[in-house]
Write an enzyme that holds these catalytic residues in place. Structure first.
Site, PDB file in Angstrom:
ATOM      1  N   GLU A 126      -3.945   3.754   6.600  1.00  0.00           N
ATOM      2  CA  GLU A 126      -3.980   3.386   5.176  1.00  0.00           C
ATOM      3  C   GLU A 126      -4.855   4.417   4.444  1.00  0.00           C
ATOM      4  OE1 GLU A 126      -4.432  -0.705   4.028  1.00  0.00           O
ATOM      5  OE2 GLU A 126      -5.557  -0.158   2.232  1.00  0.00           O
TER       6      GLU A 126
ATOM      7  N   SER B 279      -9.815  -0.911   4.618  1.00  0.00           N
ATOM      8  CA  SER B 279      -9.007  -0.963   5.835  1.00  0.00           C
ATOM      9  C   SER B 279      -8.607   0.448   6.249  1.00  0.00           C
ATOM     10  CB  SER B 279      -7.749  -1.792   5.606  1.00  0.00           C
ATOM     11  OG  SER B 279      -8.112  -3.113   5.306  1.00  0.00           O
TER      12      SER B 279
ATOM     13  N   ARG C 132       0.831  -1.218   0.000  1.00  0.00           N
ATOM     14  CA  ARG C 132       0.000   0.000   0.000  1.00  0.00           C
ATOM     15  C   ARG C 132       0.859   1.259   0.000  1.00  0.00           C
ATOM     16  NH1 ARG C 132      -1.977  -3.612  -1.136  1.00  0.00           N
ATOM     17  NH2 ARG C 132      -3.566  -4.878  -0.139  1.00  0.00           N
TER      18      ARG C 132
HETATM   19  C1  FAD Z   1     -15.270  -1.457   0.713  1.00  0.00           C
HETATM   20  C2  FAD Z   1     -13.823  -1.165   0.343  1.00  0.00           C
HETATM   21  C3  FAD Z   1     -12.919  -2.205   0.299  1.00  0.00           C
HETATM   22  C4  FAD Z   1     -11.574  -1.949  -0.026  1.00  0.00           C
HETATM   23  N1  FAD Z   1     -10.705  -3.005  -0.072  1.00  0.00           N
HETATM   24  C5  FAD Z   1      -9.426  -2.788  -0.438  1.00  0.00           C
HETATM   25  C6  FAD Z   1      -8.492  -3.874  -0.565  1.00  0.00           C
HETATM   26  O1  FAD Z   1      -8.820  -5.039  -0.342  1.00  0.00           O
HETATM   27  N2  FAD Z   1      -7.223  -3.594  -0.945  1.00  0.00           N
HETATM   28  C7  FAD Z   1      -6.808  -2.327  -1.195  1.00  0.00           C
HETATM   29  O2  FAD Z   1      -5.642  -2.126  -1.563  1.00  0.00           O
HETATM   30  N3  FAD Z   1      -7.652  -1.273  -1.085  1.00  0.00           N
HETATM   31  C8  FAD Z   1      -8.939  -1.472  -0.712  1.00  0.00           C
HETATM   32  N4  FAD Z   1      -9.814  -0.411  -0.592  1.00  0.00           N
HETATM   33  C9  FAD Z   1      -9.316   0.948  -0.800  1.00  0.00           C
HETATM   34  C10 FAD Z   1      -9.462   1.445  -2.252  1.00  0.00           C
HETATM   35  O3  FAD Z   1     -10.161   0.519  -3.023  1.00  0.00           O
HETATM   36  C11 FAD Z   1      -8.078   1.682  -2.878  1.00  0.00           C
HETATM   37  O4  FAD Z   1      -7.211   2.425  -2.049  1.00  0.00           O
HETATM   38  C12 FAD Z   1      -8.179   2.407  -4.232  1.00  0.00           C
HETATM   39  O5  FAD Z   1      -6.914   2.402  -4.794  1.00  0.00           O
HETATM   40  C13 FAD Z   1      -8.691   3.834  -4.087  1.00  0.00           C
HETATM   41  O6  FAD Z   1      -8.796   4.429  -5.372  1.00  0.00           O
HETATM   42  P1  FAD Z   1      -9.486   5.849  -5.527  1.00  0.00           P
HETATM   43  O7  FAD Z   1      -9.542   6.208  -6.960  1.00  0.00           O
HETATM   44  O8  FAD Z   1     -10.787   5.857  -4.818  1.00  0.00           O
HETATM   45  O9  FAD Z   1      -8.415   6.770  -4.784  1.00  0.00           O
HETATM   46  P2  FAD Z   1      -8.649   8.010  -3.794  1.00  0.00           P
HETATM   47  O10 FAD Z   1      -9.190   7.513  -2.500  1.00  0.00           O
HETATM   48  O11 FAD Z   1      -9.399   9.086  -4.451  1.00  0.00           O
HETATM   49  O12 FAD Z   1      -7.123   8.479  -3.580  1.00  0.00           O
HETATM   50  C14 FAD Z   1      -6.216   7.638  -2.905  1.00  0.00           C
HETATM   51  C15 FAD Z   1      -4.806   8.189  -3.127  1.00  0.00           C
HETATM   52  O13 FAD Z   1      -4.447   8.022  -4.496  1.00  0.00           O
HETATM   53  C16 FAD Z   1      -3.969   9.250  -5.026  1.00  0.00           C
HETATM   54  N5  FAD Z   1      -4.399   9.337  -6.419  1.00  0.00           N
HETATM   55  C17 FAD Z   1      -5.663   9.216  -6.896  1.00  0.00           C
HETATM   56  N6  FAD Z   1      -5.669   9.333  -8.242  1.00  0.00           N
HETATM   57  C18 FAD Z   1      -4.386   9.561  -8.609  1.00  0.00           C
HETATM   58  C19 FAD Z   1      -3.737   9.771  -9.873  1.00  0.00           C
HETATM   59  N7  FAD Z   1      -4.413   9.783 -11.033  1.00  0.00           N
HETATM   60  N8  FAD Z   1      -2.404   9.965  -9.879  1.00  0.00           N
HETATM   61  C20 FAD Z   1      -1.691   9.951  -8.720  1.00  0.00           C
HETATM   62  N9  FAD Z   1      -2.240   9.752  -7.502  1.00  0.00           N
HETATM   63  C21 FAD Z   1      -3.573   9.557  -7.450  1.00  0.00           C
HETATM   64  C22 FAD Z   1      -4.617  10.340  -4.192  1.00  0.00           C
HETATM   65  O14 FAD Z   1      -3.834  11.510  -4.221  1.00  0.00           O
HETATM   66  C23 FAD Z   1      -4.659   9.684  -2.819  1.00  0.00           C
HETATM   67  O15 FAD Z   1      -3.432   9.896  -2.161  1.00  0.00           O
HETATM   68  C24 FAD Z   1     -11.157  -0.639  -0.283  1.00  0.00           C
HETATM   69  C25 FAD Z   1     -12.084   0.420  -0.242  1.00  0.00           C
HETATM   70  C26 FAD Z   1     -13.413   0.161   0.070  1.00  0.00           C
HETATM   71  C27 FAD Z   1     -14.406   1.305   0.097  1.00  0.00           C
END
Ligand code: FAD
Length: 266
Positions: free
Chosen positions: A254, A184, A142
């Site tokens: 996280e 998480s 992560r």
């Molecule tokens: C129910 C649920 C279950 C989940 N289970 C897991 C799991 O099993 N494993 C896991 O790893 N994660 C899990 N997650 C977390 C989530 O799925 C991941 O972290 C995912 O990568 C988030 O993507 P996002 O577009 O929503 O990012 P955001 O939450 O919008 O941003 C997260 C980070 O990414 C950066 N970011 C976003 N877009 C860009 C870009 N284009 N360029 C550079 N940086 C960027 C942001 O600046 C921020 O720091 C879960 C979430 C939920 C709600």
């Protein structure tokens, strides 16, 4: 620069936050440092005092096979990637259908399930500064040291979509709550589990307002309804404080907290 009004109480997976004008990143890469880039906020807790926010325009929502690689735009939702891979019989992305987010967020977080991580099959990313190969990026559990917008990522192309893996990943998620959360809350410390530690300090099922460390999975901070940022932050700090006092372990977040005033212990 164009802006889009986003209601974070609907947009974010936590269902917390106010209406904010978010800048749209298109082809103009000037003054990017003024903004914090968000994806679909599935890993993000937005406070009442967010920094200036920016998101990729829908022109970066794309997926194609080119030069024997899978090329995915930074604003492409995980569900679209999963459907494309199923339709075109592409292997190695079966886990992605259970990971909410957009490609940029998934790569930045090196999101994954156990040993299946988005970096496993990555070749390079495209940023406003140009192409950066996987070898030039530091990454781990992560974690990545990427500090530029990810506009696109290219992956090795292998054929053989495996529906059994989809079933396996579904089973792996069976113990996770379906109530609003951001997955998480804390990273698992080396050799331990954040959920076990939260339970050990008596916070599993601890509810403040509508926010709770889930009774189903203690490391999931869930919102039962009108949960507030303040209650979420209180629970986060309480977990960090109690786990450090009792075990000497610093629980590292996280999720990402976006608020210029809020403070956590670690
Ligand atoms: C129910 C649920 C279950 C989940 N289970 C897991 C799991 O099993 N494993 C896991 O790893 N994660 C899990 N997650 C977390 C989530 O799925 C991941 O972290 C995912 O990568 C988030 O993507 P996002 O577009 O929503 O990012 P955001 O939450 O919008 O941003 C997260 C980070 O990414 C950066 N970011 C976003 N877009 C860009 C870009 N284009 N360029 C550079 N940086 C960027 C942001 O600046 C921020 O720091 C879960 C979430 C939920 C709600």
């Amino acid at each position: 620069m164009q802006f889009k009004s986003i209601d974070f109480s609907k947009y974010s997976s936590f269902k917390i936050g106010a209406k904010v004008d978010v800048a749209l990143l298109q082809n103009d890469f000037k003054n990017l440092d003024e903004f914090y880039l968000i994806g679909s906020c599935n890993n993000t807790l937005i406070g009442p005092n967010p920094p200036k926010l920016m998101m990729l325009d829908k022109m970066y929502d794309s997926i194609k096979i080119e030069e024997n690689m899978l090329k995915v735009g930074g604003a492409t939702p995980s569900g679209k990637i999963a459907s494309f891979c199923k339709k075109h019989n592409i292997a190695n992305f079966e886990f992605i259908s259970h990971l909410p987010g957009k490609l940029g967020g998934l790569v930045y977080m090196n999101a994954g399930l156990k040993e299946f991580e988005i970096f496993n099959h990555l070749i390079n990313i495209k940023t406003p500064q140009g192409i950066k190969t996987k070898e030039e990026i530091q990454f781990g559990y992560r974690f990545t040291n990427i500090n530029e917008p990810i506009l696109e990522a290219s992956f090795h192309l292998e054929y053989g979509f495996d529906p059994q893996k989809v079933t396996l990943f579904k089973t792996m998620r069976a113990n996770q709550p379906s109530t609003s959360s951001a997955g998480s809350c804390f990273k698992n410390p080396k050799g331990d589990y954040a959920g076990r530690l939260i339970e050990a300090v008596g916070l599993k099922g601890k509810k403040v307002g509508a926010m709770e460390f889930s009774t189903q999975h203690a490391n999931f901070l869930v919102n039962h309804g009108n949960g507030s940022f303040e209650d979420a932050l209180w629970l986060i700090n309480e977990a960090q404080k109690r786990v450090f006092e009792e075990f000497g372990i610093k629980l590292e977040l996280e999720i990402i907290i976006l608020d210029t005033q809020a403070k956590t212990i670690f």
